[in-house]
Design an enzyme around this catalytic site. Structure first.
Site, PDB file in Angstrom:
ATOM      1  N   HIS A 285      -6.154  -5.417 -10.934  1.00 34.30           N
ATOM      2  CA  HIS A 285      -6.185  -4.670 -12.202  1.00 34.30           C
ATOM      3  C   HIS A 285      -7.448  -4.982 -13.006  1.00 34.30           C
ATOM      4  O   HIS A 285      -7.448  -4.835 -14.226  1.00 34.30           O
ATOM      5  CB  HIS A 285      -4.973  -5.035 -13.066  1.00 34.30           C
ATOM      6  CG  HIS A 285      -3.679  -4.432 -12.623  1.00 34.30           C
ATOM      7  ND1 HIS A 285      -2.994  -4.875 -11.520  1.00 34.30           N
ATOM      8  CD2 HIS A 285      -2.933  -3.413 -13.120  1.00 34.30           C
ATOM      9  CE1 HIS A 285      -1.880  -4.169 -11.370  1.00 34.30           C
ATOM     10  NE2 HIS A 285      -1.826  -3.277 -12.331  1.00 34.30           N
TER      11      HIS A 285
ATOM     12  N   GLU B 225      -1.281   9.230  -7.417  1.00 25.75           N
ATOM     13  CA  GLU B 225      -2.682   9.411  -7.809  1.00 25.75           C
ATOM     14  C   GLU B 225      -3.420  10.442  -6.955  1.00 25.75           C
ATOM     15  O   GLU B 225      -4.269  11.184  -7.464  1.00 25.75           O
ATOM     16  CB  GLU B 225      -3.427   8.073  -7.785  1.00 25.75           C
ATOM     17  CG  GLU B 225      -3.154   7.168  -8.994  1.00 25.75           C
ATOM     18  CD  GLU B 225      -1.869   6.357  -8.863  1.00 25.75           C
ATOM     19  OE1 GLU B 225      -1.184   6.471  -7.821  1.00 25.75           O
ATOM     20  OE2 GLU B 225      -1.546   5.596  -9.804  1.00 25.75           O
TER      21      GLU B 225
HETATM   22  C1  LIG Z   1      -0.871   2.822  -7.727  1.00 21.63           C
HETATM   23  C2  LIG Z   1      -0.457   2.409  -9.076  1.00 21.63           C
HETATM   24  N1  LIG Z   1      -0.331   3.355 -10.024  1.00 21.63           N
HETATM   25  C3  LIG Z   1       0.051   3.010 -11.272  1.00 21.63           C
HETATM   26  C4  LIG Z   1       0.297   1.704 -11.605  1.00 21.63           C
HETATM   27  C5  LIG Z   1       0.677   1.316 -13.029  1.00 21.63           C
HETATM   28  N2  LIG Z   1       2.088   0.984 -13.076  1.00 21.63           N
HETATM   29  C6  LIG Z   1       2.504  -0.276 -12.938  1.00 21.63           C
HETATM   30  S1  LIG Z   1       4.169  -0.404 -12.916  1.00 21.63           S
HETATM   31  C7  LIG Z   1       4.337   1.254 -13.136  1.00 21.63           C
HETATM   32  C8  LIG Z   1       5.706   1.849 -13.202  1.00 21.63           C
HETATM   33  C9  LIG Z   1       6.453   1.568 -11.958  1.00 21.63           C
HETATM   34  O1  LIG Z   1       7.711   2.140 -12.016  1.00 21.63           O
HETATM   35  P1  LIG Z   1       8.818   1.698 -10.990  1.00 21.63           P
HETATM   36  O2  LIG Z   1       8.274   1.804  -9.608  1.00 21.63           O
HETATM   37  O3  LIG Z   1      10.031   2.481 -11.283  1.00 21.63           O
HETATM   38  O4  LIG Z   1       9.031   0.165 -11.252  1.00 21.63           O
HETATM   39  P2  LIG Z   1       9.613  -0.531 -12.579  1.00 21.63           P
HETATM   40  O5  LIG Z   1       8.444  -0.854 -13.451  1.00 21.63           O
HETATM   41  O6  LIG Z   1      10.551   0.404 -13.215  1.00 21.63           O
HETATM   42  O7  LIG Z   1      10.278  -1.761 -12.083  1.00 21.63           O
HETATM   43  C10 LIG Z   1       3.105   1.874 -13.212  1.00 21.63           C
HETATM   44  C11 LIG Z   1       2.904   3.315 -13.396  1.00 21.63           C
HETATM   45  C12 LIG Z   1       0.120   0.753 -10.589  1.00 21.63           C
HETATM   46  N3  LIG Z   1       0.293  -0.547 -10.833  1.00 21.63           N
HETATM   47  N4  LIG Z   1      -0.230   1.131  -9.340  1.00 21.63           N
END
Ligand SMILES: Cc1ncc(C[n+]2csc(CCOP(=O)(O)OP(=O)(O)O)c2C)c(N)n1
Ligand SMILES: Cc1ncc(C[n+]2csc(CCOP(=O)(O)OP(=O)(O)O)c2C)c(N)n1
Ligand SMILES: [Mg+2]
Ligand SMILES: [Mg+2]
Lengths: 317, 323, 323, 317
Positions: free
Chosen positions: C129, C60
């Site tokens: 959230h 971000e």
């Molecule tokens: C700082 C932040 N940015 C964006 C999000 C929204 N978000 C939640 S899970 C996710 C994807 C995460 O990907 P990864 O770290 O690969 O974990 P996975 O879901 O694949 O287990 C996003 C973008 C968040 N929760 N926190």
């Protein structure tokens, strides 16, 4: 590896799978508030890593962290009641799926902010060093999280201070609706360890034995003052980002193919072929897990919803 | 009693608490060999060693994370974030993690973390090194926000903050670091959450925080000569606010001025004014006037014009008196 | 006129502005193939390609930095930060960089950046959230803060935000995304900085923002049946505040309630109450009552109890009417 | 390298040195508000890198950024007036030493927040790509800054998008009162590029020719679509963190020894030995620079202080 450990790995993986399958069911029926992320297909990582830890060790889990908490030994009933948001949940129902913690089993906290667990894991590991108590911390995070600034700051300090912490990246190739080539140029996140002078390993996360082997080494290293490890486990997300995500952004063929990597099927085959267990044993485990789950669901559904009396509790000491 | 500078009072508080409790440690940039950017941790490394005085890389999110994780394990970290402006680089760790850990996990963990930081202008340090952002943190349930104005207060409040089982944002003021004041030789604590009547008066209440306490006292002196008797309340703690002391004073004077160094809009003065207008407007005789900085970034070269001072407080008091 | 959902109105505004001005582009997590976490950028990738619809890693701070740097070069970025809670991980880029670039460099650069984000509860998404943090940004000079309550408003305000040469924090509301409302077929803009009287009334003024506008309108309806005629003012823009509209209404009604979803202490309601008490207390008849969430993190399971609603607004109105 | 370029490098380095020496003087006399950080001893980096850029290219500078801005060609008078906080400063006196910018010379902004320039530099580089105008961005930062999360996020995206940006790390071995071993385990920051699939180079920053050579390659790469570079220049901070810092935390022997690395003395020796210039030439440059500086100081001191009329300007458009 002795038979007992092999059976433990199997039990943990299967339990995670079956719990999450049931969670998908009950969520779809509207019984669980909010949203949930399941780790179906990724069970090898949670089981492989947590099986190397003792109850005194600590883990930080992610939004996709049911499996990690379960493999670490969280009480299934309290866990289930928590996801239902009930009074008997391990966090009194206030945390839900995304913020589970449990002191007794060493689940130091799940996190809804991607990458936010890593800095906190430095602190618990630092406390181990401060006290000299030998406790190891594992911080789970996703491949997407490895692009947050906190990843960098945390790995640098862990290496610098030789902290007893393991950064376990569950690399399922997806970050929400976005796949690897959209967020990273290199192939292996494990390689990023070199930038900090830290030990980095990349392993097939769907091979629970391999995960267990590397995690074991990392835990041993941390426990004996050898410092941190970045352990990347490559695995596969079978379902959508959250339950209900139709995955329109994802090639249909991939959605189909990922199941070929099934860490449980692979491991069961190995157990059978090496004559470690027979089919009857496996069937028995299914039954046992099934009844554990139904018991937990009954417990959760029977637990009271919290009321207004809880609203103002635990904001301040 | 002895005379001591504000910054030295901080170092004393840290030393005493570290001596008292083995679980207390300090962590941050340059806190070790450097003794802290402003000298708050001076001498601690020599006494307590690297185990308890931890220099870090320039990684503020990690600093707060370390503090939180250590607190969860029962330690009592005192983290230093050099300038309050740099809290912006670790807001998630403070607001989403540290502040919410107790609540979201159903009370599982204590979170006895102190974050010391230096706010305010006075050094011509420009827009990224002079801000007062206390209002942000007071808006976040789970945090306590403390903002001491004197050497006596800063020592007593810092010791209380370290013993508090909640996260405390501890706003020191750069312009006050060199200020001298009397403190007792023996140990003392000042309770968090209690305001302090720094000057009793009967005509008008001025509620002030941090550096503006001194500006308000100066204004009160001038105004006294003009026959206006000002009561100056030093907030000391911004969250939780000490309603009782403020309300009691306003009941007495019926006139209220609020003074802080942060920009006026959406600042802490708004909350105090709103609280009074919501709960005891029948006691108010006239407007609640707020003194705060103009709604612009802190200009490097125009800081003198920018910073609210005793004239501004006096002007505000006259305004409410003329009503 | 046509009926359209709030989220669709956003997508329309983005599409129209991207068609109108080649310098407009969108950047953020999952804005491309994913169409945005909530669908705000749906279809844009297909039309405008990867050059103008930029999926990013989960970074971000970098997203805001990209927007600022591109704006300095004359582009007009619209950045998406998925949930307002995640603004905490990029506060420095917003507060110390984006907000201050114009001022600290003496007006050298325009900074036409829009940051779209989703605030508020209603999805049981828990403490990390669901927050409403608008008050933080309204406290920072250099930023504008917009918070639309209807499909009509969100489209017209987003288009204005994109054309504004200042940084605009654009707070969408998750609970409103699915809401339907009428908008014209033809193009229209809504000016930033103007509040909107959503219901005229003569007995009491309710100033509300975002979702609380609807709760206030519902309360007004109920209260009308009881003979209380409520004027509901939708703030639309939180910074700069539209004093004129608010003051005119309070002059008329002499009674004021302020309603927002954020926690009450140190929220935007405090500023509005304080402003009125500072500048026109002589017109006030009775207390200014604020409606806001209780001072606790947003609990996953107790969200219904937590969220302020029309009953709370009605209660507050009755309280000021009974004075 | 042609003679003209060699002389330019010399001129730029010497100018930076002499300007900052004078700044130390006048600051010590109390003529400049706030605090200032000088780059004395590090001139090889600013000169070597900026000499490879055109006026249309952009740079982001740091709190220790005087040299970077000067080498990029900022007008010395407007620069000096800015540091004095006067109306005729390049930012109307509002920025001071730590926040200098100048549109004409491509100084896109100096920053008081460590590591904060990197994300912004992505944006200007992205704009170059968006417009296809070939402009290159250089973002300067310190070794200490390489431990901020923004470093990681920015390098990852720059690599991923092949952005025309150069991340130039001025590694002077110190971050305020703290030296390398306190904040980083590895030796070379340039190595961190590998974690992103980016080109990384480490060079002797006190050898201006080497800096210039590597910067030239990096600029060429960026300009022709070859993507970003992490260019680490190892150099030495002669003085304290800010002017007035007595450096009690720093070994006295180090404070003495660093001067042996003097990039200017080294380069002048080379120029003389290679018969590129004679001593008379060097003396002439000193005189020229000296008078430029005195002119600028007179200009600054003669410029008016800003007044209340400026306080509310430029907050909003
Ligand atoms: C700082 C932040 N940015 C964006 C999000 C929204 N978000 C939640 S899970 C996710 C994807 C995460 O990907 P990864 O770290 O690969 O974990 P996975 O879901 O694949 O287990 C996003 C973008 C968040 N929760 N926190
Ligand atoms: C986010 C942030 N943290 C801390 C500081 C305080 N600070 C200013 S300069 C500095 C040291 C920077 O070291 P380095 O990046 O190596 O640059 P150098 O000063 O050596 O040129 C520190 C800690 C800051 N300005 N911003
Ligand atoms: Mg993933
Ligand atoms: Mg350095």
């Amino acid at each position: 590896m002795n038979r007992e450990k092999l059976l433990e790995l199997h039990y943990l993986m299967l339990k995670v799978r079956r719990v999450e399958e049931r969670l998908v069911d009950v969520f779809t029926l509207g019984k669980i508030p909010g949203f949930i992320h399941v780790s179906i297909g990724q069970e090898g990582v949670a089981a492989g890593v947590c099986s190397c830890l003792g109850p005194e060790d600590l883990i930080f889990t992610t939004h996709r962290g049911h499996g990690q908490a379960l493999a670490k030994g969280i009480d299934l009933k309290a866990f289930m009641a928590e996801i239902y948001g009930r009074r008997d949940g391990c966090c009194k129902g206030k945390s839900g799926s995304m913020h589970i913690a449990c002191k007794k089993s060493g689940v130091a906290g799940s996190n809804g902010i991607v990458g936010a667990g890593l800095p906190i894991s430095l602190g618990t590991a630092f406390a181990s060093m401060y006290r000299g108590d030998g406790k190891v911390t594992v911080c789970f995070f996703g491949d997407g999280a490895s692009n947050q600034g906190t990843f960098h700051e945390s790995l640098n300090i862990a290496a610098l201070w030789d902290l007893p912490v393991i950064f376990c990246c569950e690399n399922n190739g997806w970050a929400q609706f976005t796949s690897r080539k959209t967020y990273m140029k290199i192939e292996n996140i494990g390689k990023r360890a070199e930038a900090y002078g830290m030990c980095g390993v990349t392993v097939d996360g769907d091979d629970v034995l391999k995960v267990c082997e590397e995690a074991g080494r990392a835990v041993e290293r941390a426990r004996t003052g050898g410092g941190p490890t970045l352990l990347e486990c490559k695995t596969h997300r079978w379902l959508g980002h959250y339950v209900g995500d139709a995955q329109k952004y994802r090639p249909a063929v991939e959605v189909k193919q990922v199941k070929e990597f099934d860490p449980i099927a692979r491991f069961e085959k190995f157990l059978l072929q090496s004559n470690c267990v027979d089919q009857a044993y496996l069937d028995g485990v299914e039954v046992r897990i099934g009844s554990e789950i139904e018991e937990a669901i009954a417990f959760a559904e029977g637990s009271l919803l919290a009321g207004a009396d809880e609203l103002f509790n635990d904001v301040y000491a | 009693m002895k005379e001591i500078r504000y910054i030295k009072a901080i170092a004393e508080a840290l030393r005493e608490e570290m001596e008292r409790d083995e679980n207390v440690f300090v962590v941050g940039e340059d806190v070790g060999g450097g003794g802290g950017a402003f000298g708050g941790t001076k001498g601690l490394l020599e006494t307590f060693g690297e185990r308890r005085v931890r220099d870090t890389p320039i990684s503020e999110s990690a600093i707060v994370g370390i503090a939180l994780g250590a607190a969860v394990r029962g330690l009592r970290p005192v983290a230093e974030i050099m300038f309050a402006d740099f809290l912006t680089v670790c807001m998630d760790q403070i607001v989403n993690q540290l502040a919410k850990t107790r609540y979201m996990f159903g009370g599982l963990f204590d979170t006895p973390v102190v974050i010391r930081t230096a706010c305010g202008g006075g050094l011509n340090a420009g827009p990224q090194h002079s801000q007062c952002l206390e209002a942000w943190f007071a808006h976040i349930p789970g945090l306590k926000v403390v903002s001491p104005a004197t050497p006596y207060d800063v020592k007593g409040l810092l010791k209380s903050a370290i013993r508090d089982d909640n996260p405390v944002l501890f706003f020191e003021n750069k312009a006050l670091y060199a200020m001298k004041g009397e403190i007792p030789e023996e140990e003392y604590l000042i309770p968090i959450g209690k305001a302090d009547v720094k000057r009793a008066g009967s005509d008008v209440t001025v509620v002030a925080a941090s550096r503006m306490v001194h500006e308000s006292l100066a204004a009160a002196k001038t105004l006294a000569e003009q026959g206006i008797d000002v009561e100056v309340i030093d907030l000391r703690t911004i969250c939780p606010l000490d309603k009782e002391t403020i309300f009691a004073s306003v009941e007495k004077t019926s006139k209220l001025v609020v003074a802080h160094e942060a920009v006026k809009p959406f600042g802490i003065g708004a909350e105090i004014a709103a609280m009074v207008c919501e709960e005891m407007i029948e006691h108010l005789d006239g407007p609640v006037v707020r003194v705060g900085a103009p709604f612009v970034p802190v200009p490097f070269n125009l800081e003198k014009l920018y910073l609210p001072n005793s004239d501004d407080v006096a002007g505000a008091v006259r305004k409410v008196m003329e009503y």
